[in-house]
Design a protein around this motif. Structure first.
Motif, PDB file in Angstrom:
ATOM      1  N   GLN A 114       0.797  -1.171   0.171  1.00  0.00           N
ATOM      2  CA  GLN A 114      -0.181  -0.090   0.062  1.00  0.00           C
ATOM      3  C   GLN A 114       0.804   1.424   0.048  1.00  0.00           C
ATOM      4  O   GLN A 114       0.588   2.205  -0.722  1.00  0.00           O
ATOM      5  CB  GLN A 114      -0.885   0.134   1.258  1.00  0.00           C
ATOM      6  CG  GLN A 114      -2.155  -0.980   1.013  1.00  0.00           C
ATOM      7  CD  GLN A 114      -3.193  -0.811   2.186  1.00  0.00           C
ATOM      8  OE1 GLN A 114      -2.664  -0.361   3.360  1.00  0.00           O
ATOM      9  NE2 GLN A 114      -3.980  -1.418   2.111  1.00  0.00           N
TER      10      GLN A 114
ATOM     11  N   ASN B 210       2.188   1.692  -3.245  1.00  0.00           N
ATOM     12  CA  ASN B 210       1.084   2.263  -4.287  1.00  0.00           C
ATOM     13  C   ASN B 210       0.868   3.457  -3.951  1.00  0.00           C
ATOM     14  O   ASN B 210       0.725   4.389  -5.018  1.00  0.00           O
ATOM     15  CB  ASN B 210      -0.063   1.605  -4.162  1.00  0.00           C
ATOM     16  CG  ASN B 210      -1.301   1.847  -5.041  1.00  0.00           C
ATOM     17  OD1 ASN B 210      -2.222   2.202  -4.461  1.00  0.00           O
ATOM     18  ND2 ASN B 210      -1.122   1.679  -6.233  1.00  0.00           N
ATOM     19  N   ASP B 211       0.929   4.089  -2.771  1.00  0.00           N
ATOM     20  CA  ASP B 211       0.686   5.419  -2.364  1.00  0.00           C
ATOM     21  C   ASP B 211       1.761   6.313  -3.048  1.00  0.00           C
ATOM     22  O   ASP B 211       1.308   7.670  -3.344  1.00  0.00           O
ATOM     23  CB  ASP B 211       0.661   5.686  -1.125  1.00  0.00           C
ATOM     24  CG  ASP B 211      -0.634   5.225  -0.208  1.00  0.00           C
ATOM     25  OD1 ASP B 211      -1.781   4.719  -1.057  1.00  0.00           O
ATOM     26  OD2 ASP B 211      -0.812   4.907   0.938  1.00  0.00           O
ATOM     27  N   GLU B 212       2.864   5.678  -3.275  1.00  0.00           N
ATOM     28  CA  GLU B 212       4.085   6.596  -3.852  1.00  0.00           C
ATOM     29  C   GLU B 212       4.125   6.639  -5.331  1.00  0.00           C
ATOM     30  O   GLU B 212       4.803   7.210  -6.046  1.00  0.00           O
ATOM     31  CB  GLU B 212       5.530   5.930  -3.501  1.00  0.00           C
ATOM     32  CG  GLU B 212       5.573   6.278  -1.823  1.00  0.00           C
ATOM     33  CD  GLU B 212       7.112   5.499  -1.488  1.00  0.00           C
ATOM     34  OE1 GLU B 212       7.575   4.955  -2.457  1.00  0.00           O
ATOM     35  OE2 GLU B 212       7.386   5.582  -0.202  1.00  0.00           O
TER      36      GLU B 212
END
Length: 230
Positions: free
Chosen positions: A185, A188-190
């Protein structure tokens, strides 16, 4: 970013022809986090092998960054596997005689990167998964959850187009599984694009989208409700 169109995959098993994928089509956009689910024999692992350029389809098209990879040579496919796809496997696939830094740097060795840059990038990847203080340890000196962290660091060290994870929590306890999904996660946030195969509903709930397979067909493709966020 990633699109399969009418992909058909057939196998010959003795005198029987088996259809593993039945002309499926779907797309994963840059920055997505998708989970592929389905029972054993549903075609999800076959799809992962095709997306990872480890196997070829019988018919159809597979576009990666607007490039049709279906007709590429074995050498070109090997280049894509090294540069554009970050693999994470259930069994970790770490080399026991190498320390963690050397394991993570391995894709950069194959890519011809200089030793100095290899070390810098491998240290950066290990820091992202919380293991920068363990660089000299061997795989047999760390836990299963830590081994999977190393495998993720190795997968991202080349800054790939997308991360492809096949049952990444299959060998882990619940706490380690949550830790690993938290790392995915965070990546993915990056901005990383993440695609995982899992048979565990609670693991799929960490993703943003679930694509369900049955008998070689896509039976549903839906956003995740009540997403688990670590």
């Amino acid at each position: 970013m990633l699109e399969v169109k009418k992909v058909l995959k057939k196998y010959q098993m003795g005198n029987v022809e088996v259809t593993a994928l039945n002309s499926i089509s779907f797309k994963v956009n840059a920055g997505e986090f998708a989970a592929i689910m389905g029972p054993s024999g549903s075609g999800k692992s076959t799809l992962m092998n095709i997306l990872g350029c480890l196997d070829r389809m019988t018919e159809g098209s597979y576009f990666l960054n607007d490039r049709d990879v279906a007709n590429l040579s074995d050498t070109e496919l090997a280049h894509i596997r090294n540069k554009e796809i970050g693999f994470v496997f259930q069994a970790f696939n770490l080399l026991p005689r190498m320390n963690l830094l050397e394991n993570v740097a391995l894709p950069l060795v194959y890519a011809g990167v200089s030793p100095k840059v290899r070390r810098e990038k491998a240290l950066e990847a290990l820091e992202k998964v919380g293991l920068k203080d363990r660089v000299k340890h061997k795989p047999n000196e760390i836990s299963g959850g830590q081994k999977q962290r190393v495998a993720i660091a190795r997968a991202i060290v080349n800054s790939p187009t997308f991360i492809l994870a096949d049952e990444p929590t299959g060998n882990l306890d619940s706490k380690s599984s949550n830790d690993i999904m938290g790392i995915f996660q965070g990546l993915n946030d990056e901005g990383a694009t993440v695609l995982i195969v899992t048979h565990e509903p609670d693991i799929a709930q960490h993703a943003k989208r679930i694509v369900r397979f049955k008998d070689g067909n896509i039976v549903s493709d839906t956003p995740v409700e009540d997403r688990i966020i670590i």
